[in-house]
Design a protein around this motif. Structure first.
Motif, short mmCIF file in Angstrom:
data_model
loop_
_atom_site.label_atom_id
_atom_site.label_comp_id
_atom_site.label_asym_id
_atom_site.label_seq_id
_atom_site.Cartn_x
_atom_site.Cartn_y
_atom_site.Cartn_z
N GLU A 42 1.28 -0.45 -15.84
CA GLU A 42 2.66 0.23 -15.60
C GLU A 42 3.37 -0.53 -14.59
N PHE A 43 2.51 -1.62 -13.88
CA PHE A 43 3.29 -2.65 -12.96
C PHE A 43 4.06 -3.56 -14.00
N MET A 44 3.51 -3.82 -15.44
CA MET A 44 4.21 -4.84 -16.20
C MET A 44 5.48 -4.11 -16.70
N THR A 83 -1.53 3.90 1.41
CA THR A 83 -1.38 5.20 1.64
C THR A 83 -2.68 5.93 0.68
N ALA A 84 -2.53 6.14 -0.47
CA ALA A 84 -3.18 7.00 -1.27
C ALA A 84 -4.60 6.06 -1.50
N PHE A 85 -4.78 4.86 -1.79
CA PHE A 85 -6.03 4.11 -2.24
C PHE A 85 -6.85 4.13 -0.76
N ARG A 86 -5.95 3.90 0.15
CA ARG A 86 -6.86 3.67 1.62
C ARG A 86 -7.29 5.10 2.12
N ALA A 87 -6.68 6.18 1.79
CA ALA A 87 -7.38 7.41 1.96
C ALA A 87 -8.59 7.69 1.42
N VAL A 88 -8.92 6.99 0.20
CA VAL A 88 -10.25 7.37 -0.42
C VAL A 88 -11.15 6.04 -0.31
N ARG A 89 -10.84 5.01 0.48
CA ARG A 89 -11.68 3.82 0.55
C ARG A 89 -12.93 3.93 0.67
N ARG A 90 -13.50 5.14 1.35
CA ARG A 90 -15.07 4.98 1.37
C ARG A 90 -15.50 6.09 0.38
N ALA A 91 -14.76 6.63 -0.52
CA ALA A 91 -15.36 7.77 -1.25
C ALA A 91 -16.02 7.29 -2.54
N SER A 100 -5.76 5.83 -9.75
CA SER A 100 -4.76 4.81 -10.70
C SER A 100 -4.41 5.46 -11.86
N LEU A 101 -5.17 6.20 -12.51
CA LEU A 101 -4.70 6.81 -13.85
C LEU A 101 -3.43 7.76 -13.42
N GLY A 102 -3.47 8.48 -12.27
CA GLY A 102 -2.34 9.52 -11.77
C GLY A 102 -1.28 8.54 -11.46
N LEU A 103 -1.34 7.45 -10.96
CA LEU A 103 -0.20 6.50 -10.65
C LEU A 103 0.29 5.89 -11.99
N MET A 104 -0.74 5.67 -13.20
CA MET A 104 -0.18 4.96 -14.40
C MET A 104 0.83 6.09 -14.98
N LEU A 105 0.47 7.41 -14.88
CA LEU A 105 1.29 8.52 -15.52
C LEU A 105 2.68 8.56 -14.61
#
Lengths: 287, 246
Positions: A42-44, A83-91, A100-105
Motif C-alpha cells: 500500500e505504500f506503493m 507508535t503502533a509497531f513500537r508498542a508491540v515490539r516485544r510481543a 501490518s494487515l490492518g494498516l494495509m486496509l
C-alpha cells in the motif's frame, strides 16, 4: 516470435524495476525487525497517488512531486513504526503482522476515499519510443530502470558504508550483541521503517509511470514483491534486484506457453523451484 | 549463605549486592553478591543452571535487576541501560554468538566502539591488535568464516575496543581445543595484568582457576563459596563437584 521474445525481455526489466524497490523495503523490514510487513504494498499505492496529487493537484513538476511523495511516504512509515509497531515490539511476530494487515486496509481505503475507485494516469508528455535492434522501449521505461537501479544501489551503499547502515546490519545480525555494543535500537528501527516506506513508495511511482494508478495497484504487486524479497534472500537488497528480474522474466516468458491470467502463478512456481534448490534465496539471506 | 554480605561500596571496581534477577517468569539469581577489585581476575564457577551466565547478563544490563544493586567505579548502575554501563566502563562478551557473523573483523571492532567518539578509541584498535595480532592480519575477513578460536578473539576484541575497566566473559573456552584454551586464557591474563578487571564464567574450572586471582562458586542462584583461586582449586568440595576428582 522473435519480436515477442525481445519485447517480453523489455517488459520484464521494466516491471522488475518497480518490484525491486518494494521488495527491498520488505526485505529490509524483515531483516531487521523480523516480521513480514504486508502494508508495504500500500505504500506503493500511496507513493503513486501522492505523486499524482502533488503534480496534478498542486501543479508541481513530476520529479519534484515524486520526490516529495516518496519522502512523505517514508515519514508515514516511520510514524506508524514508532507508535503502533513500537508498542508491540516485544510481543512476538504475530502482532506486527496483524498490525501490518490492518494498516494495509486503512491505507488502501484512505486512497479510495480521496481518489475513488477509478484509474488515474500521471500527466506525462508524449514521447517517441526508442527502437534499438528491435527492442522497443519508451524514455519513461528507461527512466524507471535507471531510478530503480540507483535506488537499490544507493540503499546498498548506505547499509555498507554509513554509521547508520552498520548499526542496521549489526542489529539484523545479532540484536543482543548490538545492544551490549551500545547501539540504541529505536532510532535504527525508525530509520529502517523510513527507508522501507520510501523504497516501496518509489516502487509505486515507477509502477505509475509504467501504467495507471488504481487503488489496488499495491495489492496486486504485494505477492510478486514478497516472492521477490524471499527469493532474493530476506535482508539482502542486491538479491531483491536480481530476484525481481528473475520473477519478472519468468512471468513474461510464460506468456509464450500459458494464458496471461496464469502469469502471476508462474512467479510462484519459479519461487518454489528456486527455493527447493537454495532455501536461503539466490544470494543468501541478510547481507 | 553469602560470604560477602557487608562489602563496602567504595572498595572494589565492580560490586553486585544481593542480586535477584532472571527471566520474565523465572527467577534465577536469588541474591548473588560479587566484588571485583581493579585489575583483578575473578572466575565464577558452578554447575549448569547455577546462575553464572545470568549473573553476567544482569551485570551488563541485558537482564533487569529485581532486587539488589550494582556499583561500577562507585556509581550506582543498577537501573542503567546496557549502553550506559558500557560508557561507564563495563563490557560483556556473550557465550554464544559473540561476533557479528556477517561483518568483517574491522567492522566488528568498530561496532564495539559505536557508542564512543572516534577520537576516544583511536588507540584502542592498536591495543586490541597487540593482544590479538591475528586480528590485525585478518582485518577484512568476515567473522563468521573464522575458526572458533579466532571468533573468540574477535568477540573479546569487540568488547575491548570501548576500553572497559571491567570485562565480563561468558565461557570463552566453549568449543575450543585444549591448546587454544590455554592460549586464550594466557591472553586474558595479560589483559588483567594491564589493569582491566576480568569476570570470567567457566565450565573449564581447573584451567580458569590456574590463571585467576579469586573465584566464586554459585549453586542454585546463591553464593556457595568464595576465595583465592588456588584455595578454591584445592577445596575438596569443589574438586568433588566441579573438577571431577579428589
Amino acid at each position: 516470435m522473435s519480436e515477442l521474445i525481445r519485447q517480453y525481455l523489455v517488459s520484464a526489466i521494466v516491471i522488475a524495476s518497480a518490484w525491486a524497490p518494494t521488495a527491498a523495503g520488505i526485505s529490509l523490514i524483515y531483516g531487521v525487525l523480523r516480521y513480514p510487513n504486508f502494508a508495504l504494498g500500500e505504500f506503493m499505492t500511496l507513493g503513486g497517488y501522492l505523486t499524482l496529487g502533488l503534480s496534478a493537484g498542486f501543479g508541481m513538476p513530476l520529479p519534484l512531486a515524486a520526490l516529495i511523495a516518496v519522502i512523505a511516504a517514508g515519514f508515514v512509515s516511520l510514524a506508524v513504526d514508532q507508535t503502533a509497531f513500537r508498542a508491540v515490539r516485544r510481543a512476538g511476530i504475530l502482532p506486527p503482522i496483524l498490525l501490518s494487515l490492518g494498516l494495509m486496509l486503512i491505507l488502501q481505503n484512505v486512497v479510495r476515499a480521496f481518489w475513488g475507485n477509478g484509474a488515474w494516469q500521471l500527466d506525462l508528455p508524449l514521447t517517441r519510443p526508442y527502437d534499438w535492434l528491435g527492442f522497443v522501449i519508451t524514455p519513461y521505461q528507461l527512466m524507471c530502470i535507471a531510478v530503480s537501479v540507483l535506488a537499490i544501489g544507493a540503499s546498498y551503499m548506505v547499509l555498507l558504508r554509513t554509521r547508520f547502515g552498520k548499526a542496521v546490519r549489526a542489529l539484523a545480525d545479532n540484536p543482543d550483541l548490538a545492544l551490549v555494543s551500545g547501539i540504541e535500537p529505536e532510532p535504527v528501527y525508525a530509520g529502517v521503517a523510513f527507508m522501507a516506506g520510501l523504497l516501496s513508495a518509489l516502487g509505486g511511482v515507477l509502477l505509475g509511470l509504467q501504467s495507471v494508478l488504481t487503488p489496488l495497484m499495491g495489492w496486486d504487486s504485494l505477492l510478486p514483491a514478497f516472492a521477490v524479497a524471499i527469493l532474493g534472500g530476506l535482508g539482502n537488497l542486491m538479491g531483491a534486484g536480481v530476484a525481481a528480474l528473475i520473477v519478472a522474466l519468468a512471468g513474461e516468458y510464460s506468456l509464450l506457453f500459458v494464458q496471461s491470467s496464469y502469469k502471476s502463478a508462474v512467479a510462484f512456481v519459479v519461487l518454489a523451484l528456486i527455493l527447493i534448490v537454495r532455501p536461503a534465496g539466490i544470494l543468501g539471506g541478510r547481507s | 549463605m553469602s560470604m560477602i554480605s557487608a562489602a563496602p561500596q567504595t572498595a572494589g571496581r565492580l560490586l553486585g549486592e544481593a542480586l535477584v534477577a532472571g527471566y520474565r517468569e523465572m527467577e534465577i539469581l536469588h541474591g548473588v553478591s560479587i566484588a571485583v577489585a581493579g585489575g583483578e581476575f575473578v572466575t565464577v564457577l558452578g554447575p549448569n543452571g547455577s546462575g553464572k551466565s545470568t549473573l553476567l547478563k544482569t551485570l551488563c544490563g541485558l537482564l533487569t535487576v529485581k532486587r539488589g544493586a550494582i556499583w561500577l567505579l562507585g556509581n550506582d548502575v543498577t537501573r542503567a541501560s546496557a549502553r550506559d554501563r558500557l560508557l561507564a566502563g563495563m563490557c560483556y562478551v556473550p557465550q554464544v554468538r559473540g561476533v557479528f557473523a556477517s561483518m568483517s573483523v574491522m567492522e566488528n571492532l568498530e561496532m564495539g566502539a559505536f557508542a564512543k567518539r572516534a577520537s576516544e578509541v583511536s588507540d584502542a584498535f592498536e591495543r586490541v591488535f597487540t593482544y590479538f595480532p591475528r586480528l590485525a592480519e585478518r582485518r577484512r575477513q568476515i567473522a563468521g568464516s573464522m575458526s572458533g578460536g579466532e571468533q573468540q578473539m574477535v568477540a573479546i576484541g569487540r568488547a575491548l575496543i570501548a576500553s572497559p575497566s571491567v570485562l565480563l566473559l561468558d565461557e570463552p573456552s566453549a568449543g575450543l581445543s585444549p591448546a587454544a584454551v590455554d592460549d586464550l586464557f594466557g591472553r586474558i591474563r595479560n589483559i588483567a595484568n594491564d589493569g582491566v578487571s576480568i569476570v570470567l564464567v567457566e565450565q573449564n574450572a581447573a584451567k580458569a582457576l590456574e590463571v585467576s586471582d579469586r573465584a566464586y562458586v554459585l549453586a542454585d542462584g546463591v553464593n556457595r563459596l568464595e576465595g583465592p583461586a588456588l584455595h578454591v582449586l584445592h577445596d575438596p568440595e569443589v574438586r568433588r563437584l566441579y573438577l571431577g576428582g579428589d
